[in-house]
Write an enzyme that holds these catalytic residues in place. Structure first.
Site, PDB file in Angstrom:
ATOM      1  N   CYS A 121       1.333  -1.510  -0.142  1.00 37.94           N
ATOM      2  CA  CYS A 121       0.250  -0.217  -0.133  1.00 37.94           C
ATOM      3  C   CYS A 121       1.248   1.334   0.462  1.00 37.94           C
ATOM      4  CB  CYS A 121      -1.060  -0.025   1.359  1.00 37.94           C
ATOM      5  SG  CYS A 121      -1.993  -1.793   1.226  1.00 37.94           S
TER       6      CYS A 121
ATOM      7  N   ARG B 211       5.981  -8.371  -0.770  1.00 37.42           N
ATOM      8  CA  ARG B 211       5.334  -6.457  -1.423  1.00 37.42           C
ATOM      9  C   ARG B 211       6.209  -6.196  -1.953  1.00 37.42           C
ATOM     10  NH1 ARG B 211      -0.498  -6.842  -3.688  1.00 37.42           N
ATOM     11  NH2 ARG B 211      -0.713  -8.000  -1.155  1.00 37.42           N
TER      12      ARG B 211
END
Ligand code: UGA
Length: 442
Positions: free
Chosen positions: A263, A331
């Site tokens: 994010c 990620r």
């Protein structure tokens, strides 16, 4: 109430499971048949504490089901949530909305009666209007309202964040849509969660502004940590000292190797691009993106310095590779910068992570993956802690010392006290904290 959730990634699966826990009938849809089959067997595609049990209980109670059949899920639903991925588009950093619009096109074909279409995926300002346009293009006759309802959950504590949020943001100009959303979130009204009704554009921007602000806070304390090192101050005391001021707040002031995850990096970059296009550049956020990228890349250098200036031919033990604890998510994890840089400098890497090794093994090459923390340390020249999993917080330092060839510990999350580790005979390097006197002499 019947709800369809399109996409069974983090946000979709957690939201679907939590709405069903609220008593709503939920069908989660994904195109990936193997994923749906696994979910039906009770296997989760991600590691998230509490999720497996929550899903299991609600499936058993008949409130939650999984399907690849969008038509069956969408027709008859009061609300359809779009919770598909919005990866950074290659090259320009914009959020890639292909999956969102594909979902909208498909939903439009099957809606039946008044339906609220809710974007839960993080989407740039104005996407709701585009989704509405797509829906009406495919089905000019359909009675649809599009709502923005961004999600603020954190990986690792996603269920708690959904069930007890600081706030719920609902962006829509339509009263019937507001009524449907109010009904869906009724259990949260009962625990007096602030529910903020805004326009759609405002709701979309709140999501990006919140993530960019938190990313800025982390980057601020990371730069202060570097200054602490230069002037002999302690960043943890600085964080406490400023964080006790209610206007600043204590959370998200932990200095570390730089933020990662699915994010903050992606959303800050997307916000920068949106602002540039609107000709209102966000210079602070631009700098945050740049400083954070440089920080992650620079962390290997810190390890090399701790090892006396070279890691050529040395074995480095790494604990934790995920971007944060309690997730298997890799990620934009700092480890993805640090490990290859150490290898490029001639080191071999032995690593352990409680949940992330399967995914990490796909992304990081030539790493020896170990069965536990102590296994990774055997005959290593230094120990590096990258992710603060609880099980790394109370290592038996005597055992660590006996396993390492040289007692060097680099703690990129400040989970140990410099005094304790130095007293145990280590050369200890952390972030933004002065080294104890005996350590400095070495
Ligand atoms: C973040 C936000 O916290 C959520 O509110 C938001 O919903 C989510 O993004 C999203 O947009 O989906 P998440 O990425 O799961 O959640 O994880 P965080 O706990 O926010 O951590 C992000 C990164 O910042 C991690 O790499 C973490 O190690 C780092 N961090 C966090 C710090 O370095 N210092 C801190 O004080 C806090």
């Amino acid at each position: 109430m019947r709800v369809a959730v399109i996409g069974t990634g983090y946000v979709g699966l957690v939201s679907g499971a939590c709405f069903s826990e609220f008593g709503v009938d939920v069908v989660c849809v994904d195109k990936d048949g193997t994923k749906i089959a696994a979910l039906e067997r009770g296997e989760m595609p991600i590691y998230e504490p509490g999720l497996k049990d929550l899903v299991g209980e609600n499936v058993k109670a008949g409130r939650l089901s999984f399907t690849t059949d969008t038509r069956a899920a969408v027709s008859g639903a009061d609300a359809v949530f779009i919770a598909v991925g919005t990866p950074s588009r290659r090259g320009d950093g914009h959020a890639d909305l292909t999956y969102v619009f594909d979902a909208a096109r498909e939903i439009a074909q099957y809606v039946n009666g008044y339906t609220v279409v809710v974007t839960k995926s993080t989407v740039p300002v104005g996407t709701g209007t585009e989704v509405e346009r797509v829906l009406h293009q495919v089905r000019p006759d359909a009675k649809i309202d599009v709502v923005s309802n961004p999600e603020f959950l954190r990986e690792g504590s996603a269920i708690q964040d959904f069930m007890r949020p600081d706030r719920v943001v609902i962006g829509t100009g339509s009263e019937p849509a507001r009524a449907v959303m109010r009904q869906l979130y009724r259990p949260l009204y009962l625990i007096e969660t602030p529910i903020l009704f805004t326009t759609r554009e405002t709701a979309e921007l709140i999501k990006y502004a919140a993530n960019a602000f938190l990313a800025t806070k982390i980057t601020f304390i990371n730069e202060i940590a570097d200054l602490c090192e230069a002037v002999g101050a302690d960043v943890q005391d600085v964080a406490r000292g400023i964080g006790l001021d209610g206007r600043i707040g204590r959370k998200f002031l932990h200095a570390g190797p730089g933020f990662g995850g699915s994010c903050f990096p992606k959303d800050s970059l997307a916000l920068v691009r949106t602002a540039q296009e609107a000709k209102q550049p966000l210079r602070i956020v631009e700098t945050v993106v740049e400083v954070n990228n440089r920080r992650k890349q620079g962390m290997a250098e810190r390890v090399i310095r701790a090892c006396g200036g070279s890691v050529e031919g040395k074995a480095i033990a790494v604990l934790g590779v995920t971007f944060k604890p309690n997730t298997d998510d890799m990620r934009d994890a700092p480890s993805l910068d640090i490990l290859p840089a150490l290898q490029a400098a001639g080191a071999t890497v032995r690593a352990y992570d409680p949940e992330g090794m399967k995914e990490a093994a796909r992304l990081l090459k030539d790493v020896t993956w170990c069965d536990d923390a102590y296994g990774a340390m055997k005959d290593a020249d230094a120990l590096v802690i990258i992710t603060e999993w609880n099980e790394f917080r109370a290592l038996d330092l005597r055992r660590v010392r006996s396993l390492l060839k040289t007692p060097v510990m680099v703690d990129l999350r400040n989970i140990y006290s410099p005094e304790d580790v130095s007293a145990a005979g280590f050369h200890y390097v952390s972030i933004g904290r002065p080294r104890p006197a005996r350590n400095r002499k070495q």
